[in-house]
Every structure is written in C-alpha cells, then in structure tokens.
Motif scaffolding. Structure first.
Motif, PDB file in Angstrom:
ATOM      1  N   ASP A  16       0.875  -1.171   0.000  1.00  0.00           N
ATOM      2  CA  ASP A  16       0.000   0.000   0.000  1.00  0.00           C
ATOM      3  C   ASP A  16       0.916   1.226   0.000  1.00  0.00           C
ATOM      4  O   ASP A  16       1.851   1.311   0.801  1.00  0.00           O
ATOM      5  CB  ASP A  16      -0.850  -0.044   1.280  1.00  0.00           C
ATOM      6  N   PRO A  17       0.706   2.202  -0.905  1.00  0.00           N
ATOM      7  CA  PRO A  17       1.607   3.359  -0.990  1.00  0.00           C
ATOM      8  C   PRO A  17       1.789   4.106   0.327  1.00  0.00           C
ATOM      9  O   PRO A  17       2.820   4.763   0.537  1.00  0.00           O
ATOM     10  CB  PRO A  17       0.926   4.255  -2.038  1.00  0.00           C
ATOM     11  N   ARG A  18       0.805   4.008   1.233  1.00  0.00           N
ATOM     12  CA  ARG A  18       0.949   4.683   2.525  1.00  0.00           C
ATOM     13  C   ARG A  18       2.020   4.026   3.383  1.00  0.00           C
ATOM     14  O   ARG A  18       2.508   4.639   4.336  1.00  0.00           O
ATOM     15  CB  ARG A  18      -0.384   4.664   3.281  1.00  0.00           C
ATOM     16  N   PHE A  19       2.375   2.782   3.041  1.00  0.00           N
ATOM     17  CA  PHE A  19       3.306   2.010   3.865  1.00  0.00           C
ATOM     18  C   PHE A  19       4.733   2.048   3.322  1.00  0.00           C
ATOM     19  O   PHE A  19       5.438   1.049   3.311  1.00  0.00           O
ATOM     20  CB  PHE A  19       2.827   0.557   3.987  1.00  0.00           C
ATOM     21  N   ARG A  20       5.153   3.227   2.893  1.00  0.00           N
ATOM     22  CA  ARG A  20       6.537   3.386   2.443  1.00  0.00           C
ATOM     23  C   ARG A  20       6.894   4.858   2.454  1.00  0.00           C
ATOM     24  O   ARG A  20       6.043   5.733   2.322  1.00  0.00           O
ATOM     25  CB  ARG A  20       6.731   2.818   1.039  1.00  0.00           C
ATOM     26  N   TRP A  64      13.047  -9.386   3.307  1.00  0.00           N
ATOM     27  CA  TRP A  64      12.149 -10.391   3.889  1.00  0.00           C
ATOM     28  C   TRP A  64      11.015  -9.738   4.663  1.00  0.00           C
ATOM     29  O   TRP A  64       9.903 -10.266   4.709  1.00  0.00           O
ATOM     30  CB  TRP A  64      12.945 -11.327   4.804  1.00  0.00           C
ATOM     31  N   SER A  65      11.271  -8.566   5.243  1.00  0.00           N
ATOM     32  CA  SER A  65      10.289  -7.915   6.122  1.00  0.00           C
ATOM     33  C   SER A  65       9.010  -7.502   5.408  1.00  0.00           C
ATOM     34  O   SER A  65       8.006  -7.212   6.062  1.00  0.00           O
ATOM     35  CB  SER A  65      10.915  -6.681   6.799  1.00  0.00           C
ATOM     36  N   ILE A  66       9.036  -7.464   4.065  1.00  0.00           N
ATOM     37  CA  ILE A  66       7.811  -7.082   3.337  1.00  0.00           C
ATOM     38  C   ILE A  66       7.296  -8.219   2.460  1.00  0.00           C
ATOM     39  O   ILE A  66       6.496  -7.986   1.553  1.00  0.00           O
ATOM     40  CB  ILE A  66       7.999  -5.786   2.515  1.00  0.00           C
ATOM     41  N   THR A  67       7.730  -9.442   2.724  1.00  0.00           N
ATOM     42  CA  THR A  67       7.232 -10.597   1.974  1.00  0.00           C
ATOM     43  C   THR A  67       5.847 -10.993   2.481  1.00  0.00           C
ATOM     44  O   THR A  67       5.462 -10.678   3.609  1.00  0.00           O
ATOM     45  CB  THR A  67       8.172 -11.801   2.126  1.00  0.00           C
ATOM     46  N   PRO A  68       5.083 -11.726   1.664  1.00  0.00           N
ATOM     47  CA  PRO A  68       3.802 -12.252   2.151  1.00  0.00           C
ATOM     48  C   PRO A  68       3.944 -13.086   3.421  1.00  0.00           C
ATOM     49  O   PRO A  68       3.090 -13.034   4.308  1.00  0.00           O
ATOM     50  CB  PRO A  68       3.308 -13.093   0.961  1.00  0.00           C
ATOM     51  N   LYS A  69       5.029 -13.841   3.531  1.00  0.00           N
ATOM     52  CA  LYS A  69       5.248 -14.655   4.729  1.00  0.00           C
ATOM     53  C   LYS A  69       5.382 -13.773   5.966  1.00  0.00           C
ATOM     54  O   LYS A  69       4.832 -14.077   7.035  1.00  0.00           O
ATOM     55  CB  LYS A  69       6.500 -15.519   4.570  1.00  0.00           C
ATOM     56  N   ALA A  70       6.095 -12.657   5.815  1.00  0.00           N
ATOM     57  CA  ALA A  70       6.224 -11.719   6.933  1.00  0.00           C
ATOM     58  C   ALA A  70       4.878 -11.095   7.280  1.00  0.00           C
ATOM     59  O   ALA A  70       4.544 -10.936   8.455  1.00  0.00           O
ATOM     60  CB  ALA A  70       7.245 -10.631   6.589  1.00  0.00           C
ATOM     61  N   MET A  71       4.093 -10.756   6.251  1.00  0.00           N
ATOM     62  CA  MET A  71       2.777 -10.160   6.503  1.00  0.00           C
ATOM     63  C   MET A  71       1.866 -11.116   7.274  1.00  0.00           C
ATOM     64  O   MET A  71       1.128 -10.699   8.182  1.00  0.00           O
ATOM     65  CB  MET A  71       2.103  -9.774   5.179  1.00  0.00           C
ATOM     66  N   GLU A  72       1.908 -12.401   6.927  1.00  0.00           N
ATOM     67  CA  GLU A  72       1.127 -13.397   7.669  1.00  0.00           C
ATOM     68  C   GLU A  72       1.570 -13.439   9.134  1.00  0.00           C
ATOM     69  O   GLU A  72       0.744 -13.597  10.034  1.00  0.00           O
ATOM     70  CB  GLU A  72       1.299 -14.777   7.021  1.00  0.00           C
ATOM     71  N   VAL A 117      -4.078  -4.856  10.537  1.00  0.00           N
ATOM     72  CA  VAL A 117      -3.828  -4.140   9.281  1.00  0.00           C
ATOM     73  C   VAL A 117      -2.368  -4.352   8.907  1.00  0.00           C
ATOM     74  O   VAL A 117      -1.464  -4.066   9.705  1.00  0.00           O
ATOM     75  CB  VAL A 117      -4.104  -2.627   9.445  1.00  0.00           C
ATOM     76  N   VAL A 118      -2.109  -4.893   7.699  1.00  0.00           N
ATOM     77  CA  VAL A 118      -0.738  -5.110   7.251  1.00  0.00           C
ATOM     78  C   VAL A 118      -0.489  -4.352   5.951  1.00  0.00           C
ATOM     79  O   VAL A 118      -1.418  -3.859   5.306  1.00  0.00           O
ATOM     80  CB  VAL A 118      -0.416  -6.613   7.085  1.00  0.00           C
ATOM     81  N   ALA A 119       0.791  -4.284   5.557  1.00  0.00           N
ATOM     82  CA  ALA A 119       1.193  -3.368   4.487  1.00  0.00           C
ATOM     83  C   ALA A 119       0.806  -3.818   3.088  1.00  0.00           C
ATOM     84  O   ALA A 119       0.691  -2.993   2.181  1.00  0.00           O
ATOM     85  CB  ALA A 119       2.703  -3.136   4.554  1.00  0.00           C
ATOM     86  N   ILE A 120       0.634  -5.116   2.867  1.00  0.00           N
ATOM     87  CA  ILE A 120       0.190  -5.588   1.547  1.00  0.00           C
ATOM     88  C   ILE A 120      -1.332  -5.668   1.558  1.00  0.00           C
ATOM     89  O   ILE A 120      -1.910  -6.419   2.355  1.00  0.00           O
ATOM     90  CB  ILE A 120       0.791  -6.964   1.208  1.00  0.00           C
ATOM     91  N   PRO A 121      -2.001  -4.901   0.712  1.00  0.00           N
ATOM     92  CA  PRO A 121      -3.470  -4.891   0.713  1.00  0.00           C
ATOM     93  C   PRO A 121      -4.058  -6.279   0.480  1.00  0.00           C
ATOM     94  O   PRO A 121      -3.535  -7.061  -0.319  1.00  0.00           O
ATOM     95  CB  PRO A 121      -3.814  -3.949  -0.448  1.00  0.00           C
ATOM     96  N   GLY A 122      -5.131  -6.576   1.202  1.00  0.00           N
ATOM     97  CA  GLY A 122      -5.856  -7.815   1.008  1.00  0.00           C
ATOM     98  C   GLY A 122      -5.281  -9.034   1.698  1.00  0.00           C
ATOM     99  O   GLY A 122      -5.852 -10.121   1.613  1.00  0.00           O
ATOM    100  N   MET A 123      -4.147  -8.857   2.398  1.00  0.00           N
ATOM    101  CA  MET A 123      -3.500 -10.025   3.011  1.00  0.00           C
ATOM    102  C   MET A 123      -4.009 -10.327   4.412  1.00  0.00           C
ATOM    103  O   MET A 123      -3.964 -11.458   4.869  1.00  0.00           O
ATOM    104  CB  MET A 123      -1.980  -9.811   3.074  1.00  0.00           C
ATOM    105  N   ALA A 124      -4.464  -9.302   5.121  1.00  0.00           N
ATOM    106  CA  ALA A 124      -4.840  -9.497   6.524  1.00  0.00           C
ATOM    107  C   ALA A 124      -6.111 -10.323   6.644  1.00  0.00           C
ATOM    108  O   ALA A 124      -7.097 -10.089   5.946  1.00  0.00           O
ATOM    109  CB  ALA A 124      -5.027  -8.144   7.202  1.00  0.00           C
ATOM    110  N   LYS A 125      -6.070 -11.308   7.527  1.00  0.00           N
ATOM    111  CA  LYS A 125      -7.254 -12.102   7.826  1.00  0.00           C
ATOM    112  C   LYS A 125      -8.056 -11.413   8.919  1.00  0.00           C
ATOM    113  O   LYS A 125      -7.501 -10.699   9.748  1.00  0.00           O
ATOM    114  CB  LYS A 125      -6.838 -13.509   8.280  1.00  0.00           C
TER     115      LYS A 125
END
Length: 340
Positions: free
Chosen positions: A109-113, A272-280, A288-296
């Motif tokens: 998400d552009p807000r997260f950088r 690694w800190s911004i990978t999908p695995k890190a987001m999980e 709320v996590v930095a990659i849109p749509g990833m948060a359960k």
C-alpha cells in the motif's frame, strides 16, 4: 585402512568446511515490537535465512527512538525492525537511515513506504487507537460507556482513565498527535487539559492501559484496538470503542541504519520484512498489514476501523514530535507511572 596421521588433517579440513557452511552474520536489530513476539519473528525469519542471527535490542518506542538519536555519531544498530514511522521520519531527517528499495516494494500500500525513491523506510503493519471499557467495573460504578474522545472529559470518569505517556509510547504519541491534528493545536491542548483531570495514570506501555481495563484495574484504558480484541478473546469483560471523532494510527516500519558494516545481511532482512510470509506473521498481532488484502479478519476487532482512521500527516507529526513531547511533559508528566 586410513592412517591416523592422514585422518587428522582430513577431520580438520572437514571441520573448517562445516564451519564455513554454518557461518553466521549477526545483526543488531533495534525494535519496539512487543517482547512476546520477538522469538517468533526471529524464528520465522531464520526458516528462510538461518545464516543471519538477530540480536534484539527492545524497548518502548520513545526509549528506542531516544537511544538511536543519542547514538547518531556512533551507531550501534544495523537495522530497525518494528518502530513507529513517525520515529523513523525523525531519524531520516537526521540522515541516519540508508535508502534502500527492497524486493517486492511495489506490492505495498503506498501509505506504507517512504515517499522518496529509493525509500528510507518501509512499513510492516499499522496499529490504531481505541478505548477499552470494562463493562463489569463500569456497571459497579454506574458508569456508561464513552462513545467519543470528548466523553472522556466527563466528570463521572474522574480517576478512571488510563492512557500511555506519549514520550515513552508510540500509541500515546499517535493519540496526542491525532488530537492536535483533528482539533487544532489550541483546542487539542485544551482537550488534554480537561482529560488530564480524569487521568488515573499515564503508563509507559501502549498495551498496558487495555490490559489494566481487562483486569479490572481501571475502567477505561486508552490503548490500541488489537490489544483490546486479544484481551476480549481471552475472556476479558471489555468493549472496544472506536471514538466518533476518528482515531489516530501509526505503522511499524523497518529501515537500515546508515553506516552498518553488515549491509548485505541488513538488505536481506529488509527484503524479507515485506514478503507475504512476513505479513502473515505480523497479522498474528496486527489487523492491518502493508500488503493490501493479506490481513485475515481478527476476532472481536471493532468494525469501521479503516473508515475511522484519520488522514494522518506523518511528516507533521515527526517534525513537531520534540516540541509536542516537551509541552506534554511540562503539562502532564506528574501523573506518569514511575519508570523501571
């Protein structure tokens, strides 16, 4: 049969090769992530990068920020992994961060950088303000649940409100900076004057006010929403309230400290800190996590959070941080809990 004199050099060579295979790079990582999460973070990272050992230096947001600033001319950290964006913007202004564009940056998400290219920091997850209200203790005292920040100044709540000290806690600072942004500086300080009259204590931890409300040690804890949801899931008799005026928020962020001698390993960690695995992994503790749509979805997390998040001016908050904290401390620090 191998003779002993040829076996010894062979074993020595094998030991050297083995040592090379398991050679570790050690990274000193400063963080304000909750202490209970650090082992899990390191373990998950090491599943992919067993050759990099993380040496954590952990404290509250204010303490870690002050420590980094004090070490400006002799940096001790290689990476900051999990510190408020408002703090990293202060460090960026001081020229203390190494710009780096990690792999996968475009997925955020552009807000997260950081807006610069390459960015000086990248976001991980966000935490948002909320009020934790103990329904059992409130009923005992005949108190109704607040629905707004303004409600917290009502005389009926005198002595029953606990919130974090913004000089120590990132949660406390996002509260104060958001009130000043929402209300304007003059009315914001007037509000905090009125709120101060009702404060039982200012804590040095952002999660503690909600933990206190969950335990019945106070009726109202100004904290963050995920902590409230977690306490409620554990059976605490609390309501998590999203104040009607809107809520402050901040994001945990990652950056490389300028001058690190371990630049390659530091870049690997930031990648690694911004990978999908890190987001999980972050989603276990943040909704709320930095990659849109990833948060359960998080159980008991209040509805309407995203809509209530203010248009936070992080640059303004960072540029005015020192002056805000100086004024806040001068006015209200007498009710802060002892440190230590």
């Amino acid at each position: 049969m191998i003779k002993a004199k040829t076996l010894v050099p062979a074993l020595a060579a094998a030991a050297m090769l083995s040592g090379a295979a398991y050679a570790e790079t050690e990274l000193t990582v400063y963080t304000a992530v909750e202490a209970e999460d650090l082992a899990r973070y390191a373990e998950t990272f090491n599943q992919d990068h067993p050759d990099i050992k993380i040496n954590w230096v952990r404290d509250s947001t204010g303490v870690i920020t002050a420590k980094l600033l004090a070490e400006k001319n002799n940096p001790q950290a290689d990476v900051v992994w999990g510190l408020a964006a408002t703090s990293l913007l202060v460090l960026k202004t001081e020229g203390m961060l190494e710009p780096y564009a990690p792999a996968g940056l475009d997925a955020l998400d552009p807000r997260f950088r950081d807006a610069d290219n390459p960015p000086s920091w990248v976001g991980m997850d966000a935490w948002v303000a909320a009020i934790c209200f103990n329904t059992v203790e409130g009923e005992k005292l005949g108190l109704t649940a607040p629905t707004s920040w303004a409600d917290l100044t009502k005389p009926e709540y005198a002595g029953h409100v606990v919130m974090p000290n913004p000089a120590s806690s990132g949660t406390g600072f996002l509260d104060v900076s958001s009130w000043l942004q929402m209300m304007g500086e003059e009315k914001g300080w007037e509000y905090m004057d009125a709120l101060h009259a009702n404060i039982g204590a200012y804590t040095h931890s952002g999660s503690k006010p909600c933990k206190m409300a969950a335990a019945g040690e106070t009726v109202i804890g100004v904290s963050f929403a995920f902590r409230g949801a977690k306490s409620k899931a554990e059976g605490a008799p609390i309501d998590i309230i999203v104040p009607s005026e809107g809520i402050g928020w901040d994001m945990e962020s990652t950056a490389i400290v300028a001058g690190t001698a371990n630049a390659e390993a530091a870049q690997t960690l930031v990648d690694w800190s911004i990978t999908p695995k890190a987001m999980e992994m972050y989603n276990v503790g943040y909704a709320v996590v930095a990659i849109p749509g990833m948060a359960k979805p998080v159980e008991h997390f209040p509805e309407g959070i995203t809509e209530a998040m203010i248009d936070n001016d992080f640059e303004w908050a960072a540029n005015n941080r020192a002056a805000i904290l100086e004024e806040w401390t001068k006015r209200y620090d007498t009710k802060s809990e002892p440190k230590g």
